[in-house]
Design an enzyme around this catalytic site. Structure first.
Site, PDB file in Angstrom:
ATOM      1  N   ASN A   7       0.730  -1.317  -0.038  1.00 25.02           N
ATOM      2  CA  ASN A   7       0.004   0.116  -0.005  1.00 25.02           C
ATOM      3  C   ASN A   7       1.032   1.150   0.063  1.00 25.02           C
ATOM      4  OD1 ASN A   7      -1.769   2.065   0.456  1.00 25.02           O
ATOM      5  ND2 ASN A   7      -2.646   1.326   2.348  1.00 25.02           N
ATOM      6  N   ARG A  90      -2.408  -2.167  -3.383  1.00 21.58           N
ATOM      7  CA  ARG A  90      -3.813  -1.249  -3.313  1.00 21.58           C
ATOM      8  C   ARG A  90      -3.787  -0.289  -4.243  1.00 21.58           C
ATOM      9  NH1 ARG A  90      -4.837   3.328   1.041  1.00 21.58           N
ATOM     10  NH2 ARG A  90      -6.904   3.653   0.799  1.00 21.58           N
ATOM     11  N   HIS A 179     -12.839   3.019   0.425  1.00 22.72           N
ATOM     12  CA  HIS A 179     -12.964   1.900   1.288  1.00 22.72           C
ATOM     13  C   HIS A 179     -13.586   0.619   0.764  1.00 22.72           C
ATOM     14  CE1 HIS A 179     -13.065   5.060   4.552  1.00 22.72           C
ATOM     15  NE2 HIS A 179     -11.905   4.711   4.422  1.00 22.72           N
ATOM     16  N   ARG A 240     -11.438  15.564   7.962  1.00 26.98           N
ATOM     17  CA  ARG A 240     -12.354  15.891   6.807  1.00 26.98           C
ATOM     18  C   ARG A 240     -13.663  16.273   7.115  1.00 26.98           C
ATOM     19  NH1 ARG A 240     -11.200  10.615   3.834  1.00 26.98           N
ATOM     20  NH2 ARG A 240      -9.060  10.509   4.256  1.00 26.98           N
ATOM     21  N   GLU A 384      -7.976  -5.407   5.332  1.00 23.35           N
ATOM     22  CA  GLU A 384      -7.839  -4.924   3.806  1.00 23.35           C
ATOM     23  C   GLU A 384      -6.843  -5.620   3.348  1.00 23.35           C
ATOM     24  OE1 GLU A 384      -9.208  -0.353   3.146  1.00 23.35           O
ATOM     25  OE2 GLU A 384      -8.513  -0.860   5.351  1.00 23.35           O
TER      26      GLU A 384
END
Ligand code: ADP
Length: 397
Positions: A7, A90, A179, A240, A384
């Site tokens: 990743n 990823r 996601h 965010r 993940e």
């Protein structure tokens, strides 16, 4: 089969080497501060973490250090690099081009590059990592696993914005969602865990981490999700803002004399629970602050959970019902009090929480509603890396 899961970000790179038969992690770690100075964190399963300061001017150099650590005489997890059978990468944005994982051929890499516009901070970094791995392991098959792919099943009514249609046609401005690897993994696992037939199920997944999103998964397929063209839309997150009235952007720009970039910076980096609390983006700090009576930390927690509840409620409507609600990621897996507060909005659905189990559950699979609750609520830890490993094996075998 051993799969190296990578990743790659702009200055960091997380990795895990996973044996796909046992699904055990053989070694894992990360490279940080790539292009600045460089630090390698490496941990072979069962041993302590090793941290080394190393000069990493490029991602290629960083990956070389990872590979060296993996085959190191003393603490390596494998003897030689040929024991890495495939690499799973990823990739953040696959646009409309990728609705599933894919082998990384030169044509595919070109198509990913064409999505750079949609994720300028992430995709170029993902590509740098892929190219560096290809250079160092030219004969090892590589697979791209996209954050957006799982949500490509959303119907048009869920992905179109109320904007001039030409922006969709010309620039592909639409909801993509992120996601996806986690929402896919957790929804499947929720069905297995509860003994539901995934092909006849209505599952809502709340992935609540630093980045956070909710998805509606109908019969195993994503039909809506809270993130949009970018990961800024939807829930209130660590830093965010999530959804806001778009007119706020112009209002703040004028008042604070900010450019578009300046406002975007505020929405991405200075907002969310960090912005409301004025204290931290880390949920543990906010929870501790609220427990000590800090009103803004309490407000941050209340806004966060109310927003999650509103999204869950809207997805009950989107699917005309719900069988199960699953909580996952750092906050979703660990904060029972927050899960309780979110689920308190759903008495009307017949949700009955098992308070004792809910408050005791941290980072493990558990049914946190009662057995007779009309809608089942559970905690399903996301993984993940394992999901990327499985996708990679499926394409390479
Ligand atoms: P990301 O992958 O988006 O960085 P994570 O899924 O790791 O996010 O979640 C990070 C968030 O989870 C942080 O806000 C952190 O405070 C919170 N978190 C992690 N563990 C705990 C815990 N034990 N208790 C409370 N919050 C936690």
């Amino acid at each position: 089969m051993n799969v190296l899961v990578v990743n790659c970000g702009s200055s960091s790179l997380k990795y895990q080497l996973i044996n796909s038969e046992t699904e055990k992690v053989l070694a894992k770690g990360l490279c940080e501060r790539i292009g600045i100075d460089g630090r390698l964190v490496y941990q072979k399963s069962g041993l302590d973490k090793e941290i080394s300061e190393l000069d990493m001017p490029t991602h290629k150099q960083a990956i070389q250090f990872v590979l060296d650590a993996l085959v190191n005489d003393k603490t390596g997890a494998i003897k030689e690099l040929s024991e890495i059978d495939a690499v799973g990468h990823r990739v953040v944005h696959g646009g409309e081009k990728f609705s599933s994982s894919t082998l990384l051929t030169p044509e595919v890499l070109k198509a990913i590059e064409e999505c750079n516009d949609l994720a300028p901070l992430h995709n170029p970094a993902n590509l740098i990592g892929i190219n560096a791995c290809k250079e160092l392991m030219p004969n090892t098959p590589m697979v791209g696993v996209f954050d957006t792919a799982f949500h490509q099943t959303m119907p048009e009514k869920a992905y179109l914005y109320g904007l001039p249609y030409k922006y969709y046609e010309k620039y592909k401005v639409r909801r993509y969602g992120f996601h996806g690897t986690s929402h896919s993994f957790v929804s499947k696992r929720t069905a297995e865990f509860l003994g539901l037939d995934i092909n006849n199920s209505k599952i809502i997944v709340a992935h609540l981490g630093n980045g956070a999103s909710v998805s509606a998964v109908l019969n195993g397929k994503s039909v809506d999700t809270s993130m949009g063209l970018t990961p800024l839309e939807g829930l209130v997150m660590g830093t965010r803002s999530g959804d806001i009235d778009p007119a706020i952007m112009e209002f703040i720009a004028k008042k604070e004399n900010l450019s578009i970039e300046g406002v975007m910076n505020v929405l991405n980096k200075d907002s969310g629970i960090h912005g409301i609390s004025g204290k931290s983006s880390d949920f543990r700090d906010i929870r501790a602050g609220a427990a000590e009576g800090d009103k803004r930390c309490q407000a941050a927690m209340d806004v966060f959970s109310y927003k999650v509840a509103k999204y869950i409620g809207s997805y009950v409507a989107a699917m005309n019902g719900v069988d199960a609600i699953a909580f996952t990621a750092g906050i979703g897996e660990n904060v029972g009090k927050l899960r309780k507060s979110i689920m308190s909005y759903f008495d009307y659905l017949g949700v009955k929480m098992n308070d004792e189990v809910n408050l005791a559950t941290m980072a493990e699979e558990a049914l946190i509603s009662t057995e007779d609750s009309k809608v089942k609520v559970c905690v399903i830890p996301t993984n993940e890396e394992l999901a990327i490993c499985r996708e990679t094996v499926a394409l390479v075998k």
